[in-house]
Design a protein around this motif. Sequence first.
Motif, PDB file in Angstrom:
ATOM      1  N   LYS A  71      -9.180  38.261 -15.518  1.00  0.00           N
ATOM      2  CA  LYS A  71      -8.283  37.539 -14.627  1.00  0.00           C
ATOM      3  C   LYS A  71      -9.038  36.724 -13.588  1.00  0.00           C
ATOM      4  O   LYS A  71      -8.733  35.564 -13.319  1.00  0.00           O
ATOM      5  CB  LYS A  71      -7.357  38.550 -13.916  1.00  0.00           C
ATOM      6  CG  LYS A  71      -5.867  38.263 -14.133  1.00  0.00           C
ATOM      7  CD  LYS A  71      -5.011  39.225 -13.342  1.00  0.00           C
ATOM      8  CE  LYS A  71      -4.636  40.417 -14.211  1.00  0.00           C
ATOM      9  NZ  LYS A  71      -4.150  41.570 -13.444  1.00  0.00           N
ATOM     10  N   THR A  72     -10.052  37.356 -13.010  1.00  0.00           N
ATOM     11  CA  THR A  72     -10.741  36.724 -11.878  1.00  0.00           C
ATOM     12  C   THR A  72     -11.969  35.914 -12.306  1.00  0.00           C
ATOM     13  O   THR A  72     -12.458  35.085 -11.548  1.00  0.00           O
ATOM     14  CB  THR A  72     -11.236  37.805 -10.882  1.00  0.00           C
ATOM     15  OG1 THR A  72     -12.142  38.666 -11.595  1.00  0.00           O
ATOM     16  CG2 THR A  72     -10.084  38.615 -10.324  1.00  0.00           C
ATOM     17  N   GLY A  73     -12.479  36.200 -13.497  1.00  0.00           N
ATOM     18  CA  GLY A  73     -13.716  35.549 -13.933  1.00  0.00           C
ATOM     19  C   GLY A  73     -14.937  36.078 -13.195  1.00  0.00           C
ATOM     20  O   GLY A  73     -16.027  35.515 -13.267  1.00  0.00           O
ATOM     21  N   ALA A 130     -10.765  47.547 -15.456  1.00  0.00           N
ATOM     22  CA  ALA A 130     -11.764  46.698 -14.782  1.00  0.00           C
ATOM     23  C   ALA A 130     -12.030  45.447 -15.636  1.00  0.00           C
ATOM     24  O   ALA A 130     -12.205  44.345 -15.087  1.00  0.00           O
ATOM     25  CB  ALA A 130     -13.054  47.490 -14.563  1.00  0.00           C
ATOM     26  N   ILE A 131     -12.030  45.606 -16.950  1.00  0.00           N
ATOM     27  CA  ILE A 131     -12.247  44.451 -17.835  1.00  0.00           C
ATOM     28  C   ILE A 131     -11.075  43.463 -17.686  1.00  0.00           C
ATOM     29  O   ILE A 131     -11.270  42.245 -17.612  1.00  0.00           O
ATOM     30  CB  ILE A 131     -12.416  44.917 -19.305  1.00  0.00           C
ATOM     31  CG1 ILE A 131     -13.752  45.651 -19.456  1.00  0.00           C
ATOM     32  CG2 ILE A 131     -12.321  43.738 -20.287  1.00  0.00           C
ATOM     33  CD1 ILE A 131     -13.895  46.466 -20.718  1.00  0.00           C
ATOM     34  N   VAL A 151     -18.538  45.605 -14.714  1.00  0.00           N
ATOM     35  CA  VAL A 151     -18.200  44.884 -15.951  1.00  0.00           C
ATOM     36  C   VAL A 151     -18.029  43.392 -15.670  1.00  0.00           C
ATOM     37  O   VAL A 151     -17.631  42.982 -14.571  1.00  0.00           O
ATOM     38  CB  VAL A 151     -16.884  45.396 -16.596  1.00  0.00           C
ATOM     39  CG1 VAL A 151     -16.964  46.869 -16.929  1.00  0.00           C
ATOM     40  CG2 VAL A 151     -15.675  45.130 -15.718  1.00  0.00           C
ATOM     41  N   THR A 152     -18.314  42.597 -16.700  1.00  0.00           N
ATOM     42  CA  THR A 152     -17.927  41.185 -16.725  1.00  0.00           C
ATOM     43  C   THR A 152     -17.248  40.956 -18.071  1.00  0.00           C
ATOM     44  O   THR A 152     -17.474  41.721 -19.020  1.00  0.00           O
ATOM     45  CB  THR A 152     -19.157  40.252 -16.598  1.00  0.00           C
ATOM     46  OG1 THR A 152     -20.202  40.748 -17.445  1.00  0.00           O
ATOM     47  CG2 THR A 152     -19.675  40.166 -15.179  1.00  0.00           C
ATOM     48  N   ALA A 165     -15.204  39.229 -25.146  1.00  0.00           N
ATOM     49  CA  ALA A 165     -16.607  39.660 -25.011  1.00  0.00           C
ATOM     50  C   ALA A 165     -16.701  40.319 -23.645  1.00  0.00           C
ATOM     51  O   ALA A 165     -16.160  39.793 -22.660  1.00  0.00           O
ATOM     52  CB  ALA A 165     -17.540  38.466 -25.100  1.00  0.00           C
ATOM     53  N   PHE A 166     -17.326  41.477 -23.588  1.00  0.00           N
ATOM     54  CA  PHE A 166     -17.454  42.131 -22.282  1.00  0.00           C
ATOM     55  C   PHE A 166     -18.805  42.814 -22.170  1.00  0.00           C
ATOM     56  O   PHE A 166     -19.387  43.241 -23.169  1.00  0.00           O
ATOM     57  CB  PHE A 166     -16.288  43.102 -22.003  1.00  0.00           C
ATOM     58  CG  PHE A 166     -16.061  44.186 -23.031  1.00  0.00           C
ATOM     59  CD1 PHE A 166     -15.467  43.907 -24.266  1.00  0.00           C
ATOM     60  CD2 PHE A 166     -16.407  45.502 -22.764  1.00  0.00           C
ATOM     61  CE1 PHE A 166     -15.240  44.916 -25.208  1.00  0.00           C
ATOM     62  CE2 PHE A 166     -16.172  46.522 -23.686  1.00  0.00           C
ATOM     63  CZ  PHE A 166     -15.583  46.206 -24.919  1.00  0.00           C
ATOM     64  N   GLN A 167     -19.286  42.842 -20.956  1.00  0.00           N
ATOM     65  CA  GLN A 167     -20.618  43.383 -20.693  1.00  0.00           C
ATOM     66  C   GLN A 167     -20.472  44.494 -19.655  1.00  0.00           C
ATOM     67  O   GLN A 167     -19.751  44.326 -18.663  1.00  0.00           O
ATOM     68  CB  GLN A 167     -21.556  42.297 -20.150  1.00  0.00           C
ATOM     69  CG  GLN A 167     -21.696  41.067 -21.050  1.00  0.00           C
ATOM     70  CD  GLN A 167     -20.494  40.115 -20.962  1.00  0.00           C
ATOM     71  OE1 GLN A 167     -19.943  39.915 -19.880  1.00  0.00           O
ATOM     72  NE2 GLN A 167     -20.079  39.544 -22.086  1.00  0.00           N
TER      73      GLN A 167
END
Length: 374
Positions: A365-367, A359-360, A245-246, A265-267
Amino acid sequence: MNYLKPEQKNSSRRKFVKNLSLGFGASSLAFALPQLGFGYSKKLDKKMGVALVGLGYYSTDLLAPALQETENCYLAGIVTGTPSKAKKWQEQYNIPEKNIYNYENFEEIKKNKDIDIVYIVLPNSMHAEYTIKAANAGKHVICEKPMALNEEECKQMIKACNDNNVKLSIGYRMQFEPTTQEVMRLGQEKVMGAVKLVTASAGYRESRPEHWKVKRTYGGGPMMDMGVYSLQAARYITGEEPNSVTAQSFNTNPDIFKEVPETIAFQVQFPSGAIGNLSTSFGMSVNSMHTTTEKGWFKLDPFSAYRGIKGASKEGVFEFPVINQQAAQMDEVSVCISEDKPMRVPGEEGLKDIIVVQAIEEALKTGKKVEIKR
Ligand code: NAD
């Protein structure tokens, strides 16, 4: 993940559904369901008693009215910390005094033979505690989505239900909805070729700055509340679990969104290579899904509303019956309990979402892109 029952793979089903008149109530639909292959629907000889825990918006506006339409269960009891609500509900739904509990005496529900199922409709941070208490009281449990705050809590809930030999289901009502089941079939069976891209957005305007839904410790925020619908869509259309995920967050209203993002927004990427381009928001009203496959497309708009799910594919407009989703959900859960059948939406399904939600959160948090190891 396998949402499709064997009989759902019958290609005549869609034609048959089209021949049914639209808009009939849950009661007549309940008899139509076995032929349609939606699940384990049938009429039980004895209705199961349901106790709602937490009498807020969803219990008041959706679940209690749905329990007036169910065939296999009824509103037998309530759990509330507000005496005025207890009185109002008692009068409105004719609930016996002995079936009314508060959060202090909740565990006494163990002795109450009228209550078979405890339905947890509390803030997300309270789902684990009350699911475990209900399981320890020997009651079957429906717990609202999102299942809990983290993977650990979800696992404890599943264990408590297993240890007490009671069933657990998560309140993902869309999985009981016929049009949604059709997009699961189209995607999972690769009817128009493999799924390449699922885009889905779910959100509404949340404007209550003091409500638990915007507080982090309560499990607030758009991802937990609405983002799980977008995530579910990508998961049930592909039939796969994401392996990475990102995510990005946006906030245009820091007066309300002090602790949680306004929009995310998440991928997600699936092992097959399919991609989910997903989003959720507390700052705008969004509710749509579009899937691109190798040889075509299908879409729902709205895709996670309580009523009026509308959809189409490259081949034409979907025409499925309008049902009361919550009534269908609770009726089917009651049959699964009564006949000791597996739940359509078991605790393990809620856990799968929470693993991705965590995980999202890490990606936010981390980018960075987060790989999900299972
Ligand atoms: P709500 O705030 O309207 O209701 C929550 C209830 O919990 C209230 O009656 C409140 O009094 C009670 N409560 C008990 N202890 C509390 C405490 N310590 N702090 C705050 N409230 C406390 O929320 P809601 O919209 O009804 O949501 C409840 C659950 O239902 C959530 O998990 C939500 O995600 C879920 N939900 C699901 C759907 C769906 O379509 N499946 C729709 C709406 C809500």
